[in-house]
Write an enzyme that holds these catalytic residues in place. Sequence first.
Site, PDB file in Angstrom:
ATOM      1  N   LEU A 328     -13.049  12.213  -6.897  1.00  0.00           N
ATOM      2  CA  LEU A 328     -11.694  11.669  -6.352  1.00  0.00           C
ATOM      3  C   LEU A 328     -10.854  11.159  -7.273  1.00  0.00           C
ATOM      4  O   LEU A 328      -9.396  11.329  -6.897  1.00  0.00           O
ATOM      5  CB  LEU A 328     -12.105  10.673  -5.049  1.00  0.00           C
ATOM      6  CG  LEU A 328     -13.149  11.111  -4.228  1.00  0.00           C
ATOM      7  CD1 LEU A 328     -13.399   9.971  -3.046  1.00  0.00           C
ATOM      8  CD2 LEU A 328     -12.311  12.495  -3.408  1.00  0.00           C
ATOM      9  N   GLN A 330      -9.743   8.129 -10.752  1.00  0.00           N
ATOM     10  CA  GLN A 330     -10.041   7.232 -11.834  1.00  0.00           C
ATOM     11  C   GLN A 330      -9.602   5.820 -11.713  1.00  0.00           C
ATOM     12  O   GLN A 330      -8.275   5.865 -11.371  1.00  0.00           O
ATOM     13  CB  GLN A 330      -9.763   8.079 -13.293  1.00  0.00           C
ATOM     14  CG  GLN A 330     -10.127   7.175 -14.264  1.00  0.00           C
ATOM     15  CD  GLN A 330     -11.433   7.672 -14.740  1.00  0.00           C
ATOM     16  OE1 GLN A 330     -11.873   8.776 -15.067  1.00  0.00           O
ATOM     17  NE2 GLN A 330     -12.142   6.551 -14.657  1.00  0.00           N
ATOM     18  N   GLY A 334     -13.771   2.281 -12.859  1.00  0.00           N
ATOM     19  CA  GLY A 334     -14.556   3.065 -12.505  1.00  0.00           C
ATOM     20  C   GLY A 334     -14.168   4.296 -12.137  1.00  0.00           C
ATOM     21  O   GLY A 334     -13.128   4.489 -11.796  1.00  0.00           O
ATOM     22  N   VAL A 336     -14.378   7.567  -9.150  1.00  0.00           N
ATOM     23  CA  VAL A 336     -14.833   7.345  -7.793  1.00  0.00           C
ATOM     24  C   VAL A 336     -15.103   8.854  -7.378  1.00  0.00           C
ATOM     25  O   VAL A 336     -14.329  10.040  -7.733  1.00  0.00           O
ATOM     26  CB  VAL A 336     -13.600   6.960  -6.867  1.00  0.00           C
ATOM     27  CG1 VAL A 336     -13.974   7.103  -5.409  1.00  0.00           C
ATOM     28  CG2 VAL A 336     -13.045   5.453  -7.432  1.00  0.00           C
ATOM     29  N   ASP A 447      -3.895  -6.897  -7.243  1.00  0.00           N
ATOM     30  CA  ASP A 447      -3.624  -5.799  -7.724  1.00  0.00           C
ATOM     31  C   ASP A 447      -3.017  -4.744  -6.548  1.00  0.00           C
ATOM     32  O   ASP A 447      -3.317  -3.795  -6.441  1.00  0.00           O
ATOM     33  CB  ASP A 447      -4.801  -5.148  -8.265  1.00  0.00           C
ATOM     34  CG  ASP A 447      -4.418  -4.136  -9.231  1.00  0.00           C
ATOM     35  OD1 ASP A 447      -3.175  -4.003  -9.672  1.00  0.00           O
ATOM     36  OD2 ASP A 447      -5.124  -3.388  -9.843  1.00  0.00           O
TER      37      ASP A 447
END
Length: 626
Positions: A328, A330, A334, A336, A447
């Site tokens: 899906l 980045q 990590g 996804v 974030d």
Amino acid sequence: MGSASCVHSLLLALISLSILKVSVGDPRTSLVAQFCNDTLAASGAILADNFVPAMDNLSSLVNANGYGTDITGLDPNGVYALAQCYGDLNPIDCKLCFSEIRSQLPKCYPKTGGTLFLDGCFGRYENFSFFNEIYSQDDKTVCVFTQNSSKPTVFAQVVKEVVGNVSLQAQNNKGFAIGSQMMSNLSVYVLSQCWENLDKSLCSSCLDSAASAILSCSPATEGRAVYAGCFIRYSTELFWNVNNTSSSSSGKNKTIWIVVGSLLGVVLLIVIGILIAKRRGLFSKKKSPSLTELYGPEIAAAISQSNLNFKYEDLRKATNNFSLSKKLGQGSYGTVYKGTLSDGKEVAVKQLFLNTKQWIDQFFNEVDLVNQVRHKNLVKLLGCSLDGSESLLVYEYYENRSLDQFIFDESPEKLLDWPQRLDIIQGIAEGLSYLHEESATRIIHRDIKASNILLDDKLKAKITDFGLARSFAQDQTHLTTGIAGTLGYLAPEYIVHGHLTEKADVYSFGIVVLEIVTGKRCSSPVGSHADHSLLAKVWNHYKANALAEIIDRKIYDKSVNDDIIQVIFIGLQCTQADPQSRPTMTRVVEMLRNSRSYEEVVLTDPPFLDVCPMEDLEQGMSTPQS
Ligand SMILES: *[C@@H]1O[C@H](CO)[C@@H](O)[C@H](O)[C@H]1NC(C)=O
Ligand SMILES: *[C@@H]1O[C@H](CO)[C@@H](O)[C@H](O)[C@H]1NC(C)=O
Ligand SMILES: *[C@@H]1O[C@H](CO)[C@@H](O)[C@H](O)[C@H]1NC(C)=O
Ligand SMILES: *[C@@H]1O[C@H](CO)[C@@H](O)[C@H](O)[C@H]1NC(C)=O
Ligand SMILES: *[C@@H]1O[C@H](CO)[C@@H](O)[C@H](O)[C@H]1NC(C)=O
Ligand SMILES: *[C@@H]1O[C@H](CO)[C@@H](O)[C@H](O)[C@H]1NC(C)=O
Ligand SMILES: *[C@@H]1O[C@H](CO)[C@@H](O)[C@H](O)[C@H]1NC(C)=O
Ligand SMILES: *[C@@H]1O[C@H](CO)[C@@H](O)[C@H](O)[C@H]1NC(C)=O
């Protein structure tokens, strides 16, 4: 004074909050090239254990000197690391650039090595000493052919000459030089940089090779050569920071809005990983110890009883063995994947980059924390897997993906109308207000940005990526470990001092609001410089009493004009330079619910109003650049 100098002013204003007076230029964190070594580490866990301290060591060296090398641990899992900021970056930009290196390099884990060329700095780690390497199989040129010179022959000649001259200059100037030439109406700018640990003859060999290789880029107006020991870039546009102290007057200041690495994120991953490593008995000297032996009774009980516990094998199946077709996106720590569990439920599985045994306590705090957090506007963490070769986090899956894919997308099917946008803004505000003030543990997200807002099938906002979240109680108001978050969205006091309060989230929220309303990114995508600063633009319109003009034309409608302007106004309140002047999220929610019922607040400290005089001051102290 053009918009460039206004950004400069803005930046100066931000910085002027602090007692230190530092100017921020362009850390140039856009990615040029990345390579991972093909070799798998003998022990991923031990490698990771060494990686974190190596990066810490490197960080202090880079902060002090602009470059550094470090060796941590013993062969075969030792970490040899090198980082170099290019000579035109000032110390703050260097720090920012290195943060990016630090957060991106672990993407190569558990490979034994990784190399990362950004436009402003370089970083590499391996499990052997490579400090004197100047060539590698990955050396190459990166040319941008989208815009070729219209006079290829003359152009090639100029490039050749300037590149040659500047590279020669660098060899005699501790490995760094910049230079430019105007010839036959052509400007060519060149930057050459060797890693400073190399001696003069190695540096010369490297630059000579890179200089001849880069000529193959001509007639491209932009070219780079990436070599194991050096970096050369040429461009028809001025791209470097003109000098140390008045860097952003060069006009190349857009890249202040760029991703910065997240130490804490890495830390979190690391923790999970080591759990795995331990469970799998990677520390082979011990005979596979029980959870209780490893973590003590409390944590062991927490793991085995936790309803957050997923089986690695199930998740591997759910994602087709982490197949690319299921990817899906980045994230900052990590990759996804979309997964379908055996009962048909769809989930998002985040495969974390890096694992290590440190920070176990923090990890459990983190999981515990996230588990306590439940709100309609927050993505639900369903669990994690600690028993496989990678650590995984499992989240609810949302069909519509992230907000940035809607508001910045030109395609009509992704168009969000104003009521939808307002609803999303409201949702984000409520989610944040919950995190800050209503949840059992007060959390600063750190974030907040458009790509961290997911939309469900009804286009309701869901805030994701709590990897950076931290319990308030633990961390009080200061963060000393490093800057985490995404630069364009970061509050000025956080960038400069690492001061972290809820008001930093309020600032980031304000930026997201302005993005939603204008349909423009606060940061231009890597490699382009379409616009300088969204924030500067909106504030200018505010001063000129022309906010209506900045509204996304796709949603512009006279009947809702006033409402939209109210919301922009809220966004501006949230992005004031002084954290004290920003409203709390709870207040923002009230204002949004009742947009006409609150008193007009005077925007007391807009980031760049008092700044233009300051720029003059600054210019008075050094020679004007333009
Ligand atoms: C990758 O690492 C191995 C040792 O682990 C080393 O021999 C090899 O040269 C490295 N490759 C590159 C491209 O650095
Ligand atoms: C660098 O790493 C070594 C261990 O490899 C450690 O002893 C030393 O204190 C570190 N230096 C810094 C500045 O962190
Ligand atoms: C690096 O790691 C590889 C793979 O584990 C190993 O074969 C090699 O010996 C290591 N290099 C050093 C210098 O220890
Ligand atoms: C620029 O030149 C390169 C190499 O000569 C060529 O492959 C490329 O198509 C050209 N691009 C444009 C936009 O003309
Ligand atoms: C390069 O250096 C040579 C000799 O030092 C000089 O004559 C020439 O003008 C320089 N060219 C450029 C483009 O700087
Ligand atoms: C420079 O550009 C101008 C206008 O584009 C043109 O008139 C002039 O001839 C050019 N000079 C050279 C040396 O190419
Ligand atoms: C910045 O550049 C100007 C002109 O290039 C120069 O006069 C000034 O001394 C420089 N300042 C520093 C600190 O290098
Ligand atoms: C840039 O400025 C810093 C201090 O701000 C100084 O230590 C460094 O040597 C300067 N670098 C260059 C290339 O002028």
